[in-house]
Write a protein that holds these residues in place. Structure first.
Motif, mmCIF file in Angstrom:
data_model
loop_
_atom_site.group_PDB
_atom_site.id
_atom_site.type_symbol
_atom_site.label_atom_id
_atom_site.label_comp_id
_atom_site.label_asym_id
_atom_site.label_seq_id
_atom_site.Cartn_x
_atom_site.Cartn_y
_atom_site.Cartn_z
ATOM 1 N N ARG A 14 -6.700 -18.901 -0.420
ATOM 2 C CA ARG A 14 -5.567 -19.069 0.487
ATOM 3 C C ARG A 14 -4.259 -19.095 -0.293
ATOM 4 O O ARG A 14 -3.276 -18.431 0.078
ATOM 5 N N TRP A 15 -4.223 -19.852 -1.397
ATOM 6 C CA TRP A 15 -3.001 -19.925 -2.190
ATOM 7 C C TRP A 15 -2.701 -18.596 -2.870
ATOM 8 O O TRP A 15 -1.536 -18.232 -3.043
ATOM 9 N N LEU A 16 -3.751 -17.866 -3.234
ATOM 10 C CA LEU A 16 -3.536 -16.542 -3.823
ATOM 11 C C LEU A 16 -2.883 -15.612 -2.809
ATOM 12 O O LEU A 16 -1.930 -14.883 -3.127
ATOM 13 N N LEU A 17 -3.367 -15.642 -1.564
ATOM 14 C CA LEU A 17 -2.775 -14.822 -0.510
ATOM 15 C C LEU A 17 -1.319 -15.213 -0.252
ATOM 16 O O LEU A 17 -0.447 -14.351 -0.111
ATOM 17 N N LEU A 18 -1.086 -16.518 -0.181
ATOM 18 C CA LEU A 18 0.279 -16.984 0.071
ATOM 19 C C LEU A 18 1.222 -16.597 -1.067
ATOM 20 O O LEU A 18 2.358 -16.162 -0.834
ATOM 21 N N PHE A 19 0.743 -16.759 -2.309
ATOM 22 C CA PHE A 19 1.597 -16.401 -3.443
ATOM 23 C C PHE A 19 1.924 -14.916 -3.419
ATOM 24 O O PHE A 19 3.084 -14.522 -3.602
#
Length: 486
Positions: A14-19
């Motif tokens: 999720r954080w990879l997608l957001l970043f």
């Protein structure tokens, strides 16, 4: 434990997608600008005065104007120790000695009277540069878009002379020395605004502060590189070739996001390579040594020659018909006189007129690298993996490659015609050759020898990268607009 790993994996994705999403929104415009400007730079390099252009603007030496011996000119110029450069050439209708000290100071001495010449006036610059063109205009310039780099510092200030010719040529004449340091045309200036200036963020107020400029580009390109790499990871992660998504699709996305994913799969490796190698070009943490030979190598290579001991009449005997300049070069403790003309360059020893030889060069170079012995001398008659042309840098042939066994594994590339050290290449430089020149410029075996293949590869990879950038910009703008209106 398994549940914790699943939760951490889900949170990480999720954080990879957001970043990636927000990195693309922030850096997407820079991606597009870098790609477009990089393609322009394939054909229009940053303005510079090539040696061929410089010699073409000089008239042959008028020997009736030369009455002062070189040693007297050095004394009149106030040179302390061995000069970094020492030339005889014409300045308009007057023969002059040009002296560049190792401390950066410059002096111009009349070869007729032996007097040190003062700063050039606007009227003098106009006469020197316009060559009879009636519409020339002169403007004083300390630093501008085309003379922003530090290498021009010893020549500042300039008098910029607009020739009024159809090409819109502007010449930058040093007030310090009276030499033409740069020429630009309207075509070069216009295309460089959308080429090198955009690509390098080469705005004068920023580029005039080298460390600030370097720091900004390091952080900006580093952030952009993380954004590109995160997109590559996301693109591969969301790809399904076996258990496909509904309707047999390999991507879960629709609309513009689908195109962004597909372009990313086709060109993501190329884009990531371009951006990461661009970051590397800023030399993070000073990983890579400069390819210019440092002062200690040049000093050891030059040695400590005695005075030239030549009078003006003897000096004329070294010239060839049409000689446009003489260079006095120290190599191995001896003075060598290099004639420069439109037909080429030739070096001869001042003491006896013997031609410059490979043995003389290698003997001087053997003492040039501290902590290393000369182990191999390789004459290059053709280009190879580490000596090849690129863009506006044609690079001469033949050349000598001198290999040393010092801890840095230094190679020196030397021009056998005049003994000039053209390049210092240590182990870090040879690594950088692949990480930057190979990855960013596509200076790769099989491509460097063919301009057509090289440009085709650049266009294919850059158009795929442009597809990623444009679709990402559209998707990012839509996401940003929805976020702001919520």
């Amino acid at each position: 434990m398994v549940s914790l790993r699943l939760r951490l994996g889900k949170a990480g994705r999720r954080w990879l997608l957001l970043f990636h999403r927000w990195a693309g929104i922030v850096a997407g415009l820079f991606f597009a600008l870098w790609i477009g400007s990089g393609l322009v730079m394939l054909y229009v390099p940053f303005p510079t005065l090539t040696e061929t252009e410089r010699l073409a603007r000089l008239t042959p030496i008028a020997w009736d104007q030369v009455a002062v011996a070189p040693d007297d000119a050095l004394r009149a110029g106030g040179a302390v120790g061995l000069p970094a450069a020492f030339n005889l050439e014409m300045r308009g209708g007057e023969a002059v000695y040009r002296i560049a000290g190792r401390d950066g100071n410059r002096a111009t001495v009349s070869a007729r009277t032996g007097a040190r010449l003062g700063p050039l006036t606007p009227e003098g610059a106009l006469r020197l540069a316009t060559e009879g063109l009636p519409d020339g205009r002169v403007e004083p310039v300390e630093r501008d878009q085309w003379t922003v780099t530090a290498r021009y510092d010893p020549l500042r200030p300039f008098l910029k002379v607009a020739l009024g010719d159809p090409a819109g040529t502007e010449l930058y004449v040093s007030q310090v020395t009276g030499e033409i340091a740069l020429d630009t045309t309207q075509f070069e200036r216009a295309w460089n605004w959308v080429g090198a200036v955009t690509h390098w963020i080469y705005l004068t107020p920023l580029r005039a502060r080298p460390e600030l400029w370097r720091t900004i580009l390091l952080w900006l390109s580093g952030f952009a590189a993380l954004g590109a790499l995160s997109g590559l990871v996301v693109g591969i992660w969301r790809l399904r070739l076996r258990r496909r998504y509904a309707g047999g699709s390999v991507t879960p996305y629709r609309g513009i996001a689908r195109w962004h994913h597909l372009f990313g799969l086709a060109g993501g490796i190329g884009l990531s390579t371009f951006i990461v190698s661009g970051w590397i070009s800023m030399n993070p943490y000073r990983w890579f040594s400069s390819n210019a030979a440092p002062a200690e190598i040049r000093a050891a290579y030059a040695g400590a020659p005695p005075p030239l001991g030549l009078d003006a009449a003897t000096l004329r005997g070294f010239a060839e018909p049409g000689t446009r300049g003489l260079r006095f070069v120290a190599i191995g403790g001896s003075w060598w006189i290099v004639t420069d003309g439109l037909a080429g360059t030739q070096g001869r020893r001042a003491a006896d007129g013997l031609p410059l030889t490979v043995d003389a060069i290698t003997s001087a170079a053997a003492r040039a690298v501290p902590g290393g012995a000369l182990r191999a001398v390789e004459p290059l008659a053709g280009f190879d993996t580490y000596w090849y042309p690129h863009g506006a840098d044609p690079r001469p042939l033949p050349v000598l490659r001198l290999r040393f066994d010092d801890p840095a594994a230094i190679w020196l590339h030397v021009d056998p015609r005049d003994g000039a050290i053209l390049q210092r290449l240590d182990l870090s430089g040879r690594i950088n050759r692949w990480l930057f020149d190979g990855a960013h410029r596509l200076d790769l075996p099989g491509l460097t020898g063919s301009r057509r293949l090289h440009d085709a590869a650049q266009w294919i990879l850059n158009l795929l990268a442009a597809g990623i950038a444009v679709t990402g910009l559209v998707a990012g703008w839509r996401r940003l607009r929805r976020t702001l209106s919520a």
